[in-house]
Design a protein around this motif. Structure first.
Motif, PDB file in Angstrom:
ATOM      1  N   ARG A  18      82.561 -19.657 -74.174  1.00  0.00           N
ATOM      2  CA  ARG A  18      81.130 -19.613 -74.239  1.00  0.00           C
ATOM      3  C   ARG A  18      80.169 -19.496 -73.088  1.00  0.00           C
ATOM      4  NH1 ARG A  18      81.983 -24.827 -78.755  1.00  0.00           N
ATOM      5  NH2 ARG A  18      82.198 -23.281 -80.737  1.00  0.00           N
ATOM      6  N   ASP A  19      78.823 -19.638 -73.289  1.00  0.00           N
ATOM      7  CA  ASP A  19      77.907 -19.037 -72.336  1.00  0.00           C
ATOM      8  C   ASP A  19      77.844 -20.181 -71.693  1.00  0.00           C
ATOM      9  OD1 ASP A  19      77.574 -16.919 -73.476  1.00  0.00           O
ATOM     10  OD2 ASP A  19      75.587 -17.401 -74.526  1.00  0.00           O
ATOM     11  N   ASP A  20      78.028 -21.323 -71.777  1.00  0.00           N
ATOM     12  CA  ASP A  20      77.673 -22.416 -70.808  1.00  0.00           C
ATOM     13  C   ASP A  20      79.076 -22.801 -70.114  1.00  0.00           C
ATOM     14  OD1 ASP A  20      79.162 -23.550 -72.747  1.00  0.00           O
ATOM     15  OD2 ASP A  20      78.355 -25.583 -72.798  1.00  0.00           O
ATOM     16  N   GLY A  21      79.695 -21.965 -70.213  1.00  0.00           N
ATOM     17  CA  GLY A  21      81.286 -22.359 -69.424  1.00  0.00           C
ATOM     18  C   GLY A  21      82.148 -22.871 -70.218  1.00  0.00           C
ATOM     19  N   SER A  22      82.021 -23.634 -71.393  1.00  0.00           N
ATOM     20  CA  SER A  22      82.945 -24.415 -72.022  1.00  0.00           C
ATOM     21  C   SER A  22      83.740 -23.203 -72.795  1.00  0.00           C
ATOM     22  CB  SER A  22      82.330 -25.423 -72.982  1.00  0.00           C
ATOM     23  OG  SER A  22      81.567 -24.724 -74.142  1.00  0.00           O
ATOM     24  N   VAL A  23      85.078 -23.497 -73.360  1.00  0.00           N
ATOM     25  CA  VAL A  23      85.950 -22.703 -74.164  1.00  0.00           C
ATOM     26  C   VAL A  23      86.295 -23.317 -75.426  1.00  0.00           C
ATOM     27  CG1 VAL A  23      86.661 -21.501 -71.895  1.00  0.00           C
ATOM     28  CG2 VAL A  23      88.109 -23.286 -72.734  1.00  0.00           C
ATOM     29  N   LEU A  24      86.977 -22.517 -76.072  1.00  0.00           N
ATOM     30  CA  LEU A  24      87.745 -22.981 -77.267  1.00  0.00           C
ATOM     31  C   LEU A  24      89.277 -22.832 -76.833  1.00  0.00           C
ATOM     32  CD1 LEU A  24      86.508 -21.307 -80.610  1.00  0.00           C
ATOM     33  CD2 LEU A  24      86.324 -23.985 -79.875  1.00  0.00           C
ATOM     34  N   LEU A  25      89.844 -24.050 -76.658  1.00  0.00           N
ATOM     35  CA  LEU A  25      91.011 -24.233 -76.220  1.00  0.00           C
ATOM     36  C   LEU A  25      92.082 -24.201 -77.256  1.00  0.00           C
ATOM     37  CD1 LEU A  25      92.423 -24.009 -73.074  1.00  0.00           C
ATOM     38  CD2 LEU A  25      92.477 -26.733 -73.592  1.00  0.00           C
ATOM     39  N   TYR A  26      92.850 -23.520 -77.432  1.00  0.00           N
ATOM     40  CA  TYR A  26      94.058 -23.482 -78.626  1.00  0.00           C
ATOM     41  C   TYR A  26      95.006 -24.413 -78.144  1.00  0.00           C
ATOM     42  CZ  TYR A  26      97.330 -22.301 -82.129  1.00  0.00           C
ATOM     43  OH  TYR A  26      98.104 -22.301 -83.452  1.00  0.00           O
ATOM     44  N   ILE A  27      95.332 -25.505 -79.150  1.00  0.00           N
ATOM     45  CA  ILE A  27      96.247 -26.681 -79.138  1.00  0.00           C
ATOM     46  C   ILE A  27      97.361 -26.373 -79.957  1.00  0.00           C
ATOM     47  CG2 ILE A  27      96.632 -29.002 -79.733  1.00  0.00           C
ATOM     48  CD1 ILE A  27      94.334 -28.288 -77.669  1.00  0.00           C
ATOM     49  N   ASP A  28      98.605 -26.250 -79.102  1.00  0.00           N
ATOM     50  CA  ASP A  28      99.855 -26.372 -79.547  1.00  0.00           C
ATOM     51  C   ASP A  28     100.574 -27.505 -80.398  1.00  0.00           C
ATOM     52  OD1 ASP A  28     100.311 -23.538 -78.513  1.00  0.00           O
ATOM     53  OD2 ASP A  28     100.469 -24.512 -76.781  1.00  0.00           O
ATOM     54  N   ARG A  29     100.329 -28.638 -79.790  1.00  0.00           N
ATOM     55  CA  ARG A  29     100.799 -29.882 -80.467  1.00  0.00           C
ATOM     56  C   ARG A  29      99.769 -30.799 -80.516  1.00  0.00           C
ATOM     57  NH1 ARG A  29     104.100 -29.209 -83.335  1.00  0.00           N
ATOM     58  NH2 ARG A  29     106.092 -28.929 -81.846  1.00  0.00           N
ATOM     59  N   HIS A  30      99.732 -31.571 -81.757  1.00  0.00           N
ATOM     60  CA  HIS A  30      98.830 -32.669 -82.098  1.00  0.00           C
ATOM     61  C   HIS A  30      99.585 -33.881 -82.353  1.00  0.00           C
ATOM     62  CE1 HIS A  30      95.098 -34.578 -84.426  1.00  0.00           C
ATOM     63  NE2 HIS A  30      95.508 -34.808 -83.355  1.00  0.00           N
ATOM     64  N   ILE A  31      99.573 -34.969 -81.807  1.00  0.00           N
ATOM     65  CA  ILE A  31     100.512 -36.191 -82.131  1.00  0.00           C
ATOM     66  C   ILE A  31      99.364 -37.126 -82.588  1.00  0.00           C
ATOM     67  CG2 ILE A  31     102.101 -37.620 -81.100  1.00  0.00           C
ATOM     68  CD1 ILE A  31     102.776 -35.940 -79.074  1.00  0.00           C
TER      69      ILE A  31
END
Lengths: 471, 219
Positions: A18-31
């Motif tokens: 995103r423009d402000d330097g944040s990203v969408l980070l993909y999550i492999d595992r959610h506990i």
């Protein structure tokens, strides 16, 4: 460009920038566990959403579950405390409704989320792993990018398989030299926090490196990464080496056959490149570390077992004087005492920090042929998972604990935070292998001293703090 | 999510560093499966002299008169000022829920723990970082002046004292926009559904063991 281990893990999971330097980070595992998830599932239902990739999720109840054999035997329905029972049942209901795999209260894979993840292979090197629990940093010991999230983020990950994230800064903590025999990752963790403070790692991912870290077992590295959050760092990391691969191999959910070889060739890359840039570097000499004991109400208020408890008037500035003075008063101390002047009321060996098999072995070694002091009201040993419990019983550790007068319990978070019945009473001092000594953490008015399993066992035997090597 | 634009409110000082989330909302109250109702138990162990349990009528409990939130001059406060590393410890979102439920809309400190800081934005609560010197100045002014209130303007990124002194603060643009508009973050992310699907396909294809393990997982 040379990358750190954290940079690699982060970059491999960026879905969109995103423009402000944040990203969408993909999550492999959610506990998932029962305390921080009910409101997230409720949010999904209200918005008419479903989990994005249901098989990425795994759940188990841990915070509220009773640890006494009698109460545990009856399963969920047997939980005496109404609110605890409702919370565990709510997790069961939510997992059933959304089709999420759950290791239920008496399933033989149940346990503390941060023990269960690695031991089942649900947590693997190279993964991004999140859980609504700050000690998710534990899984970083496998060279996974693992971090704790809040409930709104739990809902976000369930619905989108992504986290909105901003890249953290890189810190490397080099622990060089050789640790004295019998000292453990817990002593390193407390010494690091003592050195950099509880906010020293805020905004950073901390990679632990150096000969003393390489020498640690993978379980020891979990203890260390677990405590990264107590230094303020959301994520702790250790690079992949042969020990990591050996630990992961053959776990129920680990890759098999050809997949194993493909995975290993990717995982071998999970090290910081030569010349990679770290925004901060800290170095500690392992040989200088002695058994650590916290005296106050913050993990940074820690000393070696042979040091004296600090005095408020010796502090440099007003803010430190105030916090030392407040901590001393809460802990019932004056300042200037030796740790051996503190009488121990209870001992807790367990928690996501120190409830794995090697922790229990270290405690058993101290307990063997000895007995819990008569001044100690209770010493409880709580294995981190059903699997750890089974292993310990096969090795006969439970008979050593019981012969010493300690109680052998069922797996769960237990007295680390006392959401179940295992709590400290007002003013009681506890030698605890857990991770937080905050005011009231283990029970209202309770006084927690964080130590390693060997030191906790020694405290149980001596009724006060002693160097376990001199018992 | 609840929007935040401007706020004018009474300040309560909590003169401590390392205020942890166990302190903000003790664990026994985390057994609730709701997002609301935590306000009466905010700072429970500091506020009350007895041991708090879920489901109690807090209006009849003995209160600790020394604790700031119990002092009449701070009744109705909605801006909390504290020292370094506010919100350290557990990831419990119950901490911002409790602050919000109590009526706190702004927390000002020289530094915050990461997870707590992040959690605030999901709940329309604004955490503001000012320098240690600026925070010290606020503590002095609050102590000196009863009814001391601050004006906070998120769009302008300013905190304004009663005397008209302006402190500027930093905030991420994305977080600021979400908060100003009260945006649904999940809805925003789902606008990128195609990008997520595309990424996921390639990611899982190059890591077949993620898939393979999951079949076993469900078995």
């Amino acid at each position: 460009m040379a990358k750190t281990l954290y940079d690699k893990l982060f970059d491999q999971h960026v879905v969109a920038q995103r423009d402000d330097g944040s990203v969408l980070l993909y999550i492999d595992r959610h506990i998932i566990h029962e305390v921080t998830s009910p409101q997230a599932f409720e949010g999904l239902r209200l918005a008419g959403r479903t989990p994005w990739r249901v098989s990425a999720n795994v759940a188990t109840p841990d915070h509220n579950v009773p640890t006494t054999i009698a109460e545990r035997a009856k399963g969920v329905e047997g939980i005496v405390d109404d609110t605890s029972r409702i919370q565990v049942k709510t997790l069961d209901d939510n997992c059933d409704e959304f089709g999420i795999v759950e290791f239920k209260i008496n399933d033989d894979r149940q346990g503390i989320v941060h023990v269960v993840g690695p031991e089942t292979g649900a947590s693997l090197p190279g993964m991004t792993i999140v859980c609504g629990d700050s000690h998710t940093s534990t899984h970083g010991a496998l060279a996974a990018l693992a971090q704790g999230i809040g409930t709104s983020e739990v809902e976000h990950v369930l619905a989108t398989q992504c986290l909105v994230a901003k890249k953290m800064k890189n810190m490397r903590v080099n622990v060089v030299g050789v640790l004295d025999e019998g000292l453990t990752a817990k002593d390193i963790a407390l010494a690091v926090i003592g050195a950099i403070g509880t906010a020293g790692g805020t905004g950073y991912a901390i990679e632990f490196a150096g000969s003393a870290i390489e020498a640690l077992s993978v379980e020891g590295r979990m203890t260390l990464c677990n405590m990264a959050i107590e230094a303020g760092a959301r994520a702790g990391l250790v690079a992949v080496d042969d020990k990591t691969l050996e630990y992961v191999k053959g776990r129920p959910l680990s890759p098999k056959a050809d997949d194993w070889d493909a995975a290993v060739s990717q995982w071998r890359e999970l090290v910081s490149d030569e010349g990679a840039h770290f925004d901060a570097e800290v170095e500690l000499d392992a040989a200088s570390i002695k058994p650590q004991v916290t005296w106050g109400t913050s993990p940074e208020q820690v000393i070696a077992v042979d040091q004296l408890i600090p005095k408020a008037e010796d502090q440099a500035d007003t803010v430190s004087r105030d916090s030392v003075s407040r901590a001393l008063s809460y802990m019932g101390l004056k300042g200037g005492e030796a740790l051996s002047e503190i009488g121990i009321d209870r001992v807790f060996i367990g928690s996501c920090t120190n409830s794995r098999i090697e922790d229990l072995r270290a405690a058993a070694k101290v307990f063997e042929g000895r007995h819990v002091a008569s001044s100690v009201k209770e010493a409880i040993i709580v294995p981190g998972s059903q699997q750890v419990k089974k292993q310990a019983e096969q090795e006969g550790l439970h008979t050593i604990f019981e012969a010493a007068g300690a109680q052998w319990r069922e797996p769960g978070c237990s007295m680390c935070l006392g959401m179940n019945a295992d709590r400290l009473g007002q003013g009681e001092h506890c030698a605890s292998t857990s991770n937080r000594n905050f005011e009231g953490r283990q029970g209202a008015g309770g006084r927690t001293h964080l130590v390693s399993p060997a030191m906790a066992a020694a405290a149980a035997v001596a009724g006060t703090f002693v160097d376990f090597r001199e018992l | 999510m609840k929007a935040f634009t401007q706020h004018f409110g009474l300040v309560v000082p909590i003169d401590r560093a390392n205020v942890d989330t166990d302190m903000i909302i003790p664990k026994q109250f985390l057994k609730s499966i709701k997002r609301t109702g935590f306000g009466p138990n905010l700072f429970d162990e500091l506020r009350y002299l007895d041991v708090g349990e879920p489901g109690q009528d807090c209006s009849t409990r003995p209160i600790n008169p020394d604790f700031e939130l119990n002092q009449p001059r701070y009744a109705g406060a909605s801006v909390l000022v504290a020292r370094d590393n506010f919100g350290c410890g557990s990831s419990r979102e119950h901490a911002p829920w409790a602050l919000d439920d109590f009526g706190i809309r702004v927390v000002i400190a020289p530094s915050f723990a990461d997870i707590f800081y992040n959690n605030c934005f999901k709940n329309g609560l604004l955490p503001i970082v000012l320098s240690a010197e600026q925070v010290a100045e606020l503590f002095d002014q609050v102590a000196a002046e009863e009814g001391y209130s601050l004006t906070v303007d998120l769009a302008a990124q300013t905190v304004i004292t009663p005397a008209g002194k302006v402190f500027n603060f930093e905030i991420d643009q994305f977080r600021k926009d979400c908060l100003l508009k009260g945006l649904d973050e999940i809805g925003l992310t789902l606008q990128d559904s195609e990008a997520i699907k595309k990424f996921e396909q390639a990611h899982l294809a190059s890591r077949p063991w993620l898939q393979a393990s999951e079949e076993k997982f469900s078995a």
